[in-house]
Structures are given as structure tokens and as C-alpha cells.
Design a protein around this motif. Structure first.
Motif, PDB file in Angstrom:
ATOM      1  N   SER A 639      43.806 -42.083  14.693  1.00 12.72           N
ATOM      2  CA  SER A 639      43.776 -40.850  13.899  1.00 12.72           C
ATOM      3  C   SER A 639      43.183 -41.107  12.519  1.00 12.72           C
ATOM      4  CB  SER A 639      45.195 -40.281  13.768  1.00 12.72           C
ATOM      5  OG  SER A 639      45.702 -39.923  15.025  1.00 12.72           O
ATOM      6  N   VAL A 640      43.556 -42.249  11.941  1.00 13.54           N
ATOM      7  CA  VAL A 640      42.990 -42.603  10.637  1.00 13.54           C
ATOM      8  C   VAL A 640      41.487 -42.787  10.750  1.00 13.54           C
ATOM      9  CG1 VAL A 640      42.943 -44.372   8.821  1.00 13.54           C
ATOM     10  CG2 VAL A 640      45.131 -43.620   9.792  1.00 13.54           C
ATOM     11  N   CYS A 644      38.675 -40.487   9.040  1.00 17.19           N
ATOM     12  CA  CYS A 644      37.651 -41.004   8.124  1.00 17.19           C
ATOM     13  C   CYS A 644      36.260 -40.514   8.511  1.00 17.19           C
ATOM     14  CB  CYS A 644      37.671 -42.527   8.115  1.00 17.19           C
ATOM     15  SG  CYS A 644      39.135 -43.243   7.321  1.00 17.19           S
ATOM     16  N   VAL A 645      35.999 -40.513   9.839  1.00 15.48           N
ATOM     17  CA  VAL A 645      34.699 -40.017  10.302  1.00 15.48           C
ATOM     18  C   VAL A 645      34.554 -38.538   9.962  1.00 15.48           C
ATOM     19  CG1 VAL A 645      33.279 -39.613  12.330  1.00 15.48           C
ATOM     20  CG2 VAL A 645      34.560 -41.736  12.115  1.00 15.48           C
ATOM     21  N   LEU A 646      35.634 -37.774  10.153  1.00 14.73           N
ATOM     22  CA  LEU A 646      35.595 -36.351   9.813  1.00 14.73           C
ATOM     23  C   LEU A 646      35.363 -36.156   8.327  1.00 14.73           C
ATOM     24  CD1 LEU A 646      35.969 -33.388  10.632  1.00 14.73           C
ATOM     25  CD2 LEU A 646      38.441 -33.697  10.336  1.00 14.73           C
ATOM     26  N   LEU A 733      40.487 -34.028  16.864  1.00  7.56           N
ATOM     27  CA  LEU A 733      39.811 -34.505  15.655  1.00  7.56           C
ATOM     28  C   LEU A 733      38.402 -34.986  15.978  1.00  7.56           C
ATOM     29  CD1 LEU A 733      42.636 -36.535  13.828  1.00  7.56           C
ATOM     30  CD2 LEU A 733      41.758 -34.261  13.250  1.00  7.56           C
ATOM     31  N   ALA A 734      38.273 -35.728  17.113  1.00  6.44           N
ATOM     32  CA  ALA A 734      36.959 -36.246  17.473  1.00  6.44           C
ATOM     33  C   ALA A 734      36.003 -35.110  17.815  1.00  6.44           C
ATOM     34  CB  ALA A 734      37.106 -37.197  18.662  1.00  6.44           C
ATOM     35  N   LEU A 762      29.612 -38.533  19.821  1.00  6.11           N
ATOM     36  CA  LEU A 762      29.218 -38.271  21.200  1.00  6.11           C
ATOM     37  C   LEU A 762      29.711 -39.389  22.123  1.00  6.11           C
ATOM     38  CD1 LEU A 762      27.653 -36.529  23.224  1.00  6.11           C
ATOM     39  CD2 LEU A 762      25.609 -37.876  22.656  1.00  6.11           C
ATOM     40  N   VAL A 763      29.521 -40.625  21.688  1.00  6.78           N
ATOM     41  CA  VAL A 763      30.024 -41.769  22.463  1.00  6.78           C
ATOM     42  C   VAL A 763      31.540 -41.712  22.565  1.00  6.78           C
ATOM     43  CG1 VAL A 763      30.215 -44.282  22.519  1.00  6.78           C
ATOM     44  CG2 VAL A 763      28.049 -43.210  21.878  1.00  6.78           C
ATOM     45  N   PHE A 764      32.201 -41.440  21.448  1.00  8.79           N
ATOM     46  CA  PHE A 764      33.666 -41.410  21.396  1.00  8.79           C
ATOM     47  C   PHE A 764      34.216 -40.374  22.368  1.00  8.79           C
ATOM     48  CE2 PHE A 764      37.820 -40.345  19.799  1.00  8.79           C
ATOM     49  CZ  PHE A 764      38.320 -41.532  19.296  1.00  8.79           C
TER      50      PHE A 764
END
Length: 828
Positions: A639-640, A644-646, A733-734, A762-764
């Protein structure tokens, strides 16, 4: 032979102070007449002469002889005997009993005068004759000791309170048959009995025992050797013989009178000669059975009955009996009563110069060893003698106490209190226990072996006691050479192999069944199993379902190849992540690091590093702590990372908006916005995990059934709902980050940050979407491997897509990592 036996004396008498009567069965005429004047010898076609049963006479005489010579037993009292032959006939039995009781032989009962000094009567070879004797003897309270088979149906103690049994109970014999059948797994048997009360009683007693022990009767044949019906039954006996030949049952139980058996065996031999077939069966004979001989001395049924079984009263060797037989002097009285034995001796000893010796008789004619029935007679005489001894001296002591000394005139009915429960040693020093009018003794199991010279051997191969203890020596048994397999199989159908159980065929006996394989978790480890049994939870059936094998404990360990590879990959990428983090720290103030918030990048790298290290919690034996930390650590750290990506994606959008004149978004580009996004998104996941811990946390569990042959040690997720909430929140989130990054991919950006984030998301998302069907379709430790693969793949997607291009620029294209690039001025 030198002459014929004419006017045979009907009884053998020896005087004494106390007379012991005997009613024996010696000669069986086919054409019986009560007023016969001549009893045919063994060569006569009109009789079956039981020469072996003459040993009963010698056993009784020998016992009385021993007692009279024993100064410690009945001193000053001489025993005598009065022995009759009842000729196997009921009318004759009643007559000889009256002759025993009354001197004038006028056969007028119920008169006390003119009574003989008979103390007790020994006799009744068959239960029928025993009951006939008891009807008369009970009226006079005479002790009657019968040595025939103990048949409880006709032995009610209330009806015949003065009848004592010197043979084991019939239940011992019946259970001996059942245990013998079960020992060799013979469940499909034939039954041939006399068509009379004794045969019917035998069937009625054995039928429920067969049912209780899953033994089936293939056929039941009844016949009679009665002279009145014999001519009408010849065809019936021939049909019976043909049934015995054609039946698939290899074990035949016989319970019939000797005459019927004699005719049946002759019929079998005749069919063998006529049809040129060989009869190979296992025969279980009546307790008192022994081979009969033809007029020329051949054993009747020698080859057919080879290897037969019978039950004989348990005996010990009686020392002195053979010597007694060798010294028997055939005086005029003995010659008259034992004419047939004496006649055989004369025939055998024509060159013996007039010296007759019983030892010269062939063993198939006369045995020198005491038989089971003779042993019972021997014990019966000793039982009467010891009871009389106890009663006599008890009475004498009473008279001495009164100051009187006189001879005691003892009456037969006074013997009963001493006879009912008597414990003594006979002349062979064998302990004999007589309890409640019954002799506590069992049967020996005899295997009959015949030889071409018309002799035979009785091999003692086992024993069944009155307590129904059964023992048998398999190696001592000699089987009939005509049998197709040794020991033979006698079942309705072929045995069910191990791994199968029986199913009874509808409308057929229980022994005729089908076989069905055991189900997945069941086994049967013996043939003809009635049902399959379930393996313990920690075992599983082998391929043949005949054995339970311990299950292998299974979990994803460090030692196995899969676990080793996953650990190696996780540690390798953790090291790579450290190198990336080190590269960023060293180039902290360069434009590419400072672009899009270097603090946020540093937090993301640390989260990625921790994600790799959290994989180590999934490998190894599940413990309570590791199960609690696995999903919680993974959920919060991921989640962290996604937060961070978000945050990075939102900052890219805000940075673009801030470049427009008059836009106030510049105030949102500080560290507080990024920290707020990361914290707010991560804290929600922390709340999910806390709720999970408080409601139904993960715990170590054992899965016995998912995989055959394995006990899977796993972490039970506890609340599946909370597990999917944690995964679903990460997915949300992703997905949100992917959408935002995808929308911002075309925004002008010096280092293509939005495009890299889009590709990483996209990979995630692709990894975790494919994870769901893989997780649901996988079992055992491979579930953990699938989850680890998803963690490693998605984590590596973030690392590779977001940070590898930056590292490439920092390491290999330092010329692009300049401030001029940020202001739009490219150098050179």
C-alpha cells in the motif's frame, strides 16, 4: 476262518460286591430280528460288525481290573460288571436295560424285589440310545454315565437329573467345526446328515452358527441307513453321492449313523469306478467315526477319505492298557461274548499254535491304543469308583461316630451327591474334573492318513477345549493328493482381493458376492473384506488401496528447489534495489533524482526493498508469528509503494498545471501533499489489517485433503473477506494510479515520468489480475509460490519501469542529467 459264531452270549458278566453295568454298541445287523439265534460275523453280508468298538469292552474291564488291584481305592470292595450289546437298536436297548436291573429277566419294571446289585450303568453310544436308557434308569434314580456325544437338546437336566456326560458338550464340537472352517477360510460347505432326530438336531444347532460366522451351506442332503427303509433309499443315496461329486463345495460335513455312511462311501467308490472320476474333497467326520473294513480287510473309502478330519475326545496315554490287551485270556465266557474278535484272532494266527494275541490283529481291525470313546468309558468307571469311595467312607465315619461298625449296603441313588461334582485322578494319573454332571474336557482334531497296505494313521493336528480355545498345527496336516490346491479353497466365488470389499448378490447366499474397489480414502488389507476401512487422517491409501501410507508433510521450505529459487530471486532483487537506492542517494541533487520529488522516490525504493524482504516470511514452516506477519506486512508495504506511485502521478499532473500562467497549483507541489497522499492511503490499509487482526486473524493450519498423500502446513487466512479487502484495496490504488498515469502520459515531461509510471502500473495490474485465477486453482504449497511470484513480479515491475530508466540515465547518460535539460536547453 475256523467255524462261525453261533448263539453269541448276549451279555458278559463278572460277579462282584458292586456291579457296574454297561450297554455298548458292537454289532449292527442289517436285517434285524429281536429273536435272532445267530449273530453274523464280519464276512456276513447281513451285518456291519464294529470290531474296533470291542475296545470299549476291554476299556471297561481294564478300568475295573485296575480299581480292584488298587488298595487305596475301594479297599475291601470288589467291583464286577455286566455288559450288554444293544445291537444299535432301540427295542434292544430297552430290553437290555431291564435285563440289567432285574435278575430273572422277566422285564417287569416297578417291582423292588429281585433287583440286581447294579450300582450304575455306563452306556449310550448315541444320544438317542442314551435318552432311551435314561427314561427307564431315571425312574429308579440310577446313575447313568454316557460316553456318546453330548447333545444338549435331549439332555435337559430337569428331565434326566441322573444322567452324566463323559463326553464334551456338543457346543464344543460345533464350535470346533466352525473354528476349523474359519481357520482355512472355508465358507461354502456341503452338509450330509441322517434323516432322523439326531440329524435334524445337528442342522438346527449348526445353522445359526453358520449364519453368525458367514458360512453358507451349498447343499443339505438327508438319508437313512435304517434297515426298514434301506431298500427304498438306495436311489436316494446314489443321488446323494452324485451331488457330492458334482458340487463345487470342497468341504463336506457328515453327521450320520455308521450304516448310512458305510453305504454312502460304497456308492461313491462305485461311481468312481463306473465314471472313472476321482473324488477330491475334505471330509469332516462325526466325533466317533473311524474307518470300516471290507470282508477282505480293505479300508472302505481309503482313497476318498484320505486326509479327512474328525474330532475325538481328548486323551492321554493310559499306561498298562496295551499290556492288559496283550495278556487277555480268551476263556469260554470271553469267547462267547467276544466271538467275532476271537474268530478274527484264530484266522490271523493259524500258525500261532493256539496262542491268540490281540496285537496280531491289523490296526484297521483293532487298535491297541485307547480311543477317545474308550477313554471316556475308562474315566466313567473311575468316576463311579471315586464317588462310591467318598460315599462309602463318609457313611462309615457317621456309623463309627455312633459307635457302630457294620458293612454298608449302599444304594445307587445315594451316589448322586458325590458324583455331581467330583475331582479325581484316574489310573493314568490324569486329572479329571467333573462339574455339574459334565466332564471338563475338549476334543482332539484328528487327521486321517491312509496307506496302500490298508493301514492308517491318526495324526493329532490340533485341539479345541471346552472353553472353545482352538489350536491347530498346519504343518502336521496331510492333505488328500486328489485336491487341486493345498490347502483347498471352498468358497462360492473367488475371493475379493485386497483393496476391494464384498457386495452380496441379491437373492443369493451371503457367501456369493461381488467385489467392488474401495473408494478414494478407503482400504481393505485382507481378502474378502466385508467393508473397506478409512485411513487415519495422517495417512492415505496406496495405489492398490490395501495399505495406509503416512502422508508427507508439505510446505514451501528453503531447502527445496522452488523455495530456494524464490528466495534467491527475492534477495537478488533486494540487493539490486539497494544499489538503485545507493545510486539515487549519491546523485541526490542531480536533476533526474530531484525531478518528481526525490524523497518520494526514496520512500518508494525502501518500500520495494521491504516488499522483496517480506517474501522471506512466506517461505519455511508456518508458525503463529509468521502467519500473522505475512499478509499484514505485504498488504501495508505494498500500500505504501502504490501510494507513492499514486503520489508521483498526481505530482506530475500538478506540475503540468502549475506551468500555466495564473494557476495556483504551484502551492500544491510541496512535500506536504506527497506525504499526505502516502499517509492517507497507507493508513486506510493499516485500518483494514487491524480490523483483520481483531476479528479473525491468520493462523497456522493443517490441510489433510487438498492433495493426496500430503499434509499441507499452511497459514489459514482466517477471515477470507478481510484477505480480499486487503488485496482489493491494493488493486484499487493500483488501478487508480494506472488511470491517472494513463491520462497524464502525454503531458510534456523531461524524463517521461508519467509514461514510466503508466507502464509500471500496467505491469502491476496485469500481474495481480492473473494472480486471482492462479491462486484459486492452485493447491498446497504452490499457493504460496503463486503469491510470491505475484509479489516479486509486480514489485519488479515497479522497480524496473520506474527506476531502471533513471539509473540508466544516471550511469550511462550523465549528459542528459543536467539542469539545462530541465530548462529546455540541450547541450551539444
Amino acid at each position: 476262518m475256523t467255524g462261525k459264531c453261533r448263539n453269541i452270549q448276549e451279555h458278559l458278566y463278572k460277579p462282584g460286591e458292586v456291579i457296574i453295568g454297561g450297554v455298548l454298541s458292537l454289532i449292527q445287523p442289517l436285517e434285524y430280528s429281536l429273536n435272532f439265534t445267530a449273530v453274523p460275523d464280519s464276512n456276513h453280508d447281513g451285518a456291519v460288525v464294529k470290531l474296533k468298538r470291542y475296545q470299549h469292552v476291554f476299556a471297561l474291564i481294564f478300568a475295573i481290573h485296575e480299581i480292584n488291584d488298587n488298595p487305596g481305592l475301594l479297599p475291601n470292595i470288589t467291583l464286577g460288571f455286566d455288559i450288554y450289546d444293544n445291537l444299535f437298536n432301540s427295542i434292544r436297548t430297552y430290553k437290555v436295560i431291564l435285563d440289567l436291573l432285574f435278575k430273572q429277566r422277566k422285564n417287569m419294571p416297578n417291582y423292588k424285589c429281585d433287583r440286581k446289585d447294579v450300582l450304575s450303568v455306563i452306556g449310550g453310544f448315541s444320544s438317542e440310545h442314551s435318552m432311551q436308557m435314561a427314561i427307564i434308569l431315571s425312574n429308579y434314580k440310577f446313575p447313568q454315565l454316557t460316553f456318546g456325544s453330548f447333545e444338549a437338546a435331549g439332555s435337559g437336566k430337569s428331565d434326566f437329573p441322573f444322567l452324566y456326560w463323559m463326553a464334551p458338550r456338543e457346543t464344543t464340537y460345533h464350535m470346533g467345526i466352525i473354528q476349523l472352517l474359519w481357520h482355512f477360510k472355508w465358507t461354502w460347505i456341503g452338509l450330509v446328515v441322517s434323516d432322523d432326530d439326531a440329524g435334524e438336531n445337528f442342522v438346527q444347532k449348526l445353522t445359526p452358527l453358520f449364519a453368525q460366522n458367514n458360512i453358507c451351506v451349498a447343499f443339505l442332503q438327508k438319508g437313512t441307513g435304517n434297515d426298514l427303509a434301506l431298500k427304498h433309499n438306495i436311489k436316494r443315496i446314489i443321488v446323494m453321492a452324485q451331488t457330492l461329486i458334482l458340487t463345487h463345495a470342497n468341504v463336506i460335513i457328515l453327521a450320520m449313523d455308521s450304516l448310512l455312511f458305510h453305504i454312502l462311501v460304497l456308492s461313491l467308490e462305485g461311481i468312481e469306478l463306473k465314471k472313472k472320476v476321482l473324488i477330491g474333497k475334505v471330509w469332516i467326520m462325526p466325533p466317533q467315526w473311524y474307518f470300516s473294513t471290507s470282508p477282505n480287510g480293505e479300508l472302505i473309502g481309503r482313497d476318498i477319505l484320505f486326509g479327512a478330519f474328525s474330532f475325538s475326545v481328548h486323551t492321554n496315554v493310559v499306561s498298562g492298557f496295551q499290556e492288559f490287551l496283550l495278556n487277555v485270556k480268551f476263556d469260554k465266557t470271553l469267547r462267547t461274548f467276544l466271538c467275532l474278535v476271537w474268530q478274527f484272532l484264530i484266522n490271523q494266527c493259524e500258525s500261532c499254535r493256539g496262542v491268540e494275541n490281540l496285537e496280531d490283529l491289523h490296526s484297521n481291525v483293532f487298535e491297541m491304543d485307547m480311543s477317545g470313546e474308550s477313554h471316556s468309558i475308562y474315566n466313567a468307571v473311575y468316576a463311579v469308583a471315586h464317588a462310591l469311595h467318598a460315599a462309602y467312607f463318609s457313611r462309615q465315619r457317621i456309623m463309627l461316630d455312633k459307635g457302630k461298625v457294620e458293612h454298608v449296603n449302599f444304594h445307587p441313588w445315594k451316589l448322586h451327591p458325590f458324583l455331581e461334582n467330583i475331582h479325581f485322578n484316574n489310573g493314568a494319573a490324569q486329572e479329571v474334573l467333573f462339574e455339574n454332571k459334565e466332564l471338563s474336557i475338549g476334543y482332539d482334531i484328528i487327521n486321517w492318513v491312509t496307506f496302500p497296505n490298508q493301514s492308517y494313521q491318526k495324526v493329532r493336528v490340533g485341539r479345541v477345549s471346552s472353553g472353545q480355545m482352538f489350536s491347530i498345527i498346519n504343518d502336521a496336516i496331510v492333505w488328500n493328493r486328489r485336491l487341486k490346491e493345498i490347502p483347498p479353497r471352498s468358497t462360492c466365488v473367488k475371493s475379493c482381493h485386497t483393496g476391494h470389499s464384498k457386495i452380496v448378490q441379491e437373492g443369493k447366499p451371503a457367501c456369493c458376492y461381488d467385489c467392488t474397489p474401495c473408494s478414494e480414502s478407503m482400504i481393505s488389507n485382507k481378502k474378502d473384506a466385508a467393508y473397506c476401512i478409512k485411513c487415519p487422517e495422517d495417512h492415505y491409501p496406496n495405489e492398490n488401496h490395501d495399505q495406509c501410507i503416512p502422508k508427507i508433510i508439505s510446505f514451501l521450505s528453503y531447502q527445496e528447489p522452488l523455495g530456494f529459487v524464490l528466495v534467491s530471486v527475492a534477495l537478488s532483487f533486494a540487493v539490486i534495489t539497494c544499489f538503485v537506492l545507493q545510486t539515487f542517494v549519491k546523485n541526490w541533487n542531480t536533476p533526474i533524482v530531484k525531478a518528481n520529488n526525490q524523497n518520494l522516490s526514496c520512500v518508494l525504493l525502501i518500500a520495494i526493498l521491504l516488499c522483496y524482504l517480506s517474501c522471506l516470511l512466506f517461505i519455511g514452516k508456518p508458525e503463529k508469528v509468521s502467519c500473522l506477519l505475512r499478509q499484514m506486512t505485504f498488504g501495508i508495504i505494498f500500500s505504501v509503494a502504490v501510494s507513492c506511485v499514486l503520489a508521483k502521478t498526481i505530482l506530475v499532473v500538478l506540475a503540468f498545471l502549475a506551468t500555466k500562467p495564473g494557476n495556483r497549483m504551484r502551492t500544491w507541489l510541496g512535500q506536504k501533499v506527497a506525504i499526505s497522499i502516502v499517509l492517507s492511503c497507507s493508513l486506510k490499509q493499516v485500518c483494514f489489517c487491524i480490523a483483520w487482526l481483531l476479528t479473525s486473524p491468520p493462523f497456522p493450519d493443517v490441510d489433510m485433503y487438498s492433495q493426496t498423500g500430503k499434509i499441507i502446513l499452511e497459514c489459514n487466512e482466517g477471515s477470507i473477506t478481510m484477505f480480499y479487502c486487503v488485496l482489493g484495496y491494493i488493486g484499487f490504488l493500483a488501478l487508480f494510479s494506472f488511470i491517472v498515469a494513463f491520462l497524464a502520459r502525454s503531458l510534456p515531461d523531461t524524463f517521461n515520468e508519467a509514461k514510466f509510471i503508466t507502464f509500471s502500473m500496467l505491469v502491476f495490474c496485469s500481474v495481480w489480475i492473473s494472480f486471482i485465477p492462479g491462486y484459486l486453482s492452485t493447491k498446497g504449497k504452490h499457493i504460496v509460490a503463486v503469491e510470491l511470484f505475484a509479489i516479486l513480479a509486480s514489485n519488479t515491475g515497479l522497480l524496473a519501469c520506474i527506476f531502471f530508466p533513471k539509473c540508466y540515465t544516471i550511469v550511462f547518460r550523465a549528459d542528459l542529467n543536467t539542469k539545462n535539460l530541465l530548462t529546455g536547453k540541450r547541450i551539444g
